[in-house]
Design a protein around this motif. Structure first.
Motif, PDB file in Angstrom:
ATOM      1  N   ILE A 109       0.850  -1.211   0.000  1.00 44.36           N
ATOM      2  CA  ILE A 109       0.000   0.000   0.000  1.00 44.36           C
ATOM      3  C   ILE A 109       0.879   1.252   0.000  1.00 44.36           C
ATOM      4  O   ILE A 109       0.637   2.190  -0.753  1.00 44.36           O
ATOM      5  N   LEU A 110       1.942   1.240   0.797  1.00 45.90           N
ATOM      6  CA  LEU A 110       2.848   2.394   0.807  1.00 45.90           C
ATOM      7  C   LEU A 110       3.654   2.475  -0.493  1.00 45.90           C
ATOM      8  O   LEU A 110       4.239   3.497  -0.804  1.00 45.90           O
ATOM      9  N   ASP A 111       3.641   1.390  -1.257  1.00 43.66           N
ATOM     10  CA  ASP A 111       4.277   1.359  -2.575  1.00 43.66           C
ATOM     11  C   ASP A 111       3.231   1.667  -3.670  1.00 43.66           C
ATOM     12  O   ASP A 111       3.423   1.325  -4.847  1.00 43.66           O
ATOM     13  N   GLU A 112       2.098   2.217  -3.257  1.00 48.23           N
ATOM     14  CA  GLU A 112       1.055   2.743  -4.170  1.00 48.23           C
ATOM     15  C   GLU A 112       0.121   1.685  -4.758  1.00 48.23           C
ATOM     16  O   GLU A 112      -0.545   1.937  -5.757  1.00 48.23           O
ATOM     17  N   PHE A 113       0.077   0.473  -4.166  1.00 50.75           N
ATOM     18  CA  PHE A 113      -0.923  -0.521  -4.577  1.00 50.75           C
ATOM     19  C   PHE A 113      -2.058  -0.514  -3.557  1.00 50.75           C
ATOM     20  O   PHE A 113      -1.799  -0.740  -2.370  1.00 50.75           O
ATOM     21  N   ASP A 114      -3.272  -0.260  -4.004  1.00 50.27           N
ATOM     22  CA  ASP A 114      -4.387  -0.103  -3.068  1.00 50.27           C
ATOM     23  C   ASP A 114      -5.000  -1.461  -2.747  1.00 50.27           C
ATOM     24  O   ASP A 114      -6.058  -1.836  -3.236  1.00 50.27           O
ATOM     25  N   MET A 115      -4.295  -2.179  -1.893  1.00 49.42           N
ATOM     26  CA  MET A 115      -4.655  -3.539  -1.507  1.00 49.42           C
ATOM     27  C   MET A 115      -5.812  -3.516  -0.508  1.00 49.42           C
ATOM     28  O   MET A 115      -5.798  -2.713   0.422  1.00 49.42           O
TER      29      MET A 115
END
Ligand code: DHB
Ligand code: FE
Length: 279
Positions: A109-115
């Protein structure tokens, strides 16, 4: 540190589970399917992974059209086999790894994947059939499993390119987890298949073979396959193959093919299976 040692991809055809659970795996129709996994069962018994990040899709068992997460990670302590209409499969409850799952959720998520974070979920054939194919019928699954569900049921599924990038982010996440763990990543579903409509029963051996070749030799090229191309070439359910690209993205560029199996038919589907190892 945790590290990803290998990737496994396999079809997750529910009829395989029905054959295994009802003691039909030695029948002439099924024997060639199960014999294709004999090498893999020996291999994984030697490998003894601590955790498998198992990429699969839910088939309207845990989710429905009410709720359609594109990427969802299971962070629970355990996941029960889903009732898909004939009662839950007689297989062990799947034990999760909440610490690593939460770490992957945070890192991606902090790597921009909206898990989407899932703390309660049953798991269907998409997840349990691969476990049965690789581990047989043990009293308990021999490792922890982190379910990673991908929407490939309701349009629009994620692009192959996005899936591959998510795989890379998962690798970074695993490698930044501060516990010695031997981790595998599995991708499930595929290969070419269509379960409904005028083209039901579609199998495209040429496409499937090229996909298997591409996983080893040029996975980046596979990320450019469009949704339309998947449907046209691999059938409406062939889109499940984008999940194999999450697996591949989580491996090193120079990962080596260790084993491959391809067989037609099993139910309406081509069975495909590959093992890739990081050096
Ligand atoms: C079938 C279902 C699946 O989810 C799949 O991936 C392959 C086959 C089936 O119902 O035959
Ligand atoms: Fe499926």
């Amino acid at each position: 540190m945790a590290r990803i040692v290998a990737g496994v991809a396999t079809s997750h055809i529910p009829a395989i589970a029905a054959a295994l659970d009802s003691g039909k795996s030695h029948e002439p129709y099924w024997q060639p399917v199960f014999s294709g996994y004999e090498f893999s069962k020996r291999w994984i018994a030697e490998q003894k992974p601590d955790v498998v990040v198992l990429v699969y899709n839910d088939h309207a068992s845990a989710f429905s059209l009410d709720l359609i997460p594109t990427f969802a990670i299971g962070c629970a302590e355990s996941f029960a086999p889903a009732d898909e209409g004939w009662g839950p499969r007689p297989v062990p409850v799947v034990e999760g790894h909440p610490e690593l799952a939460w770490h992957i959720a945070q890192a991606t998520i902090l790597d921009e994947f909206d898990m989407t974070i899932v703390n309660k979920m049953d798991v269907d054939h998409g997840l349990t059939v691969p476990l049965s194919l690789m581990f047989g019928q043990p009293a308990a699954w021999p490792c922890k499993v982190i379910p990673l569900a991908v929407n490939v049921v309701q349009y629009p599924p994620p692009l192959g390119k996005r899936c591959y990038a998510l795989g890379r982010a998962i690798r970074k996440a695993v490698e930044s987890f501060d516990t010695d763990l031997k981790v595998m990543i599995w991708g499930t579903g595929g290969m070419s298949h269509q379960l409904q409509g005028p083209r039901a029963g579609l199998i495209n051996r040429e496409f499937d073979t090229a996909f298997l070749d591409g996983l080893t030799r040029d996975p980046e090229a596979l990320t450019r396959i469009s949704h339309l191309e998947y449907v046209r070439e691999a059938g409406s359910e062939g889109i499940e193959l984008v999940m194999w690209l999450i697996m591949r993205g989580a491996l090193a560029a120079d990962a080596k093919e260790n084993y491959r199996f391809y067989h037609v038919p099993a139910s309406n589907t081509a069975v495909g299976h590959i093992i890739l190892e990081n050096s």
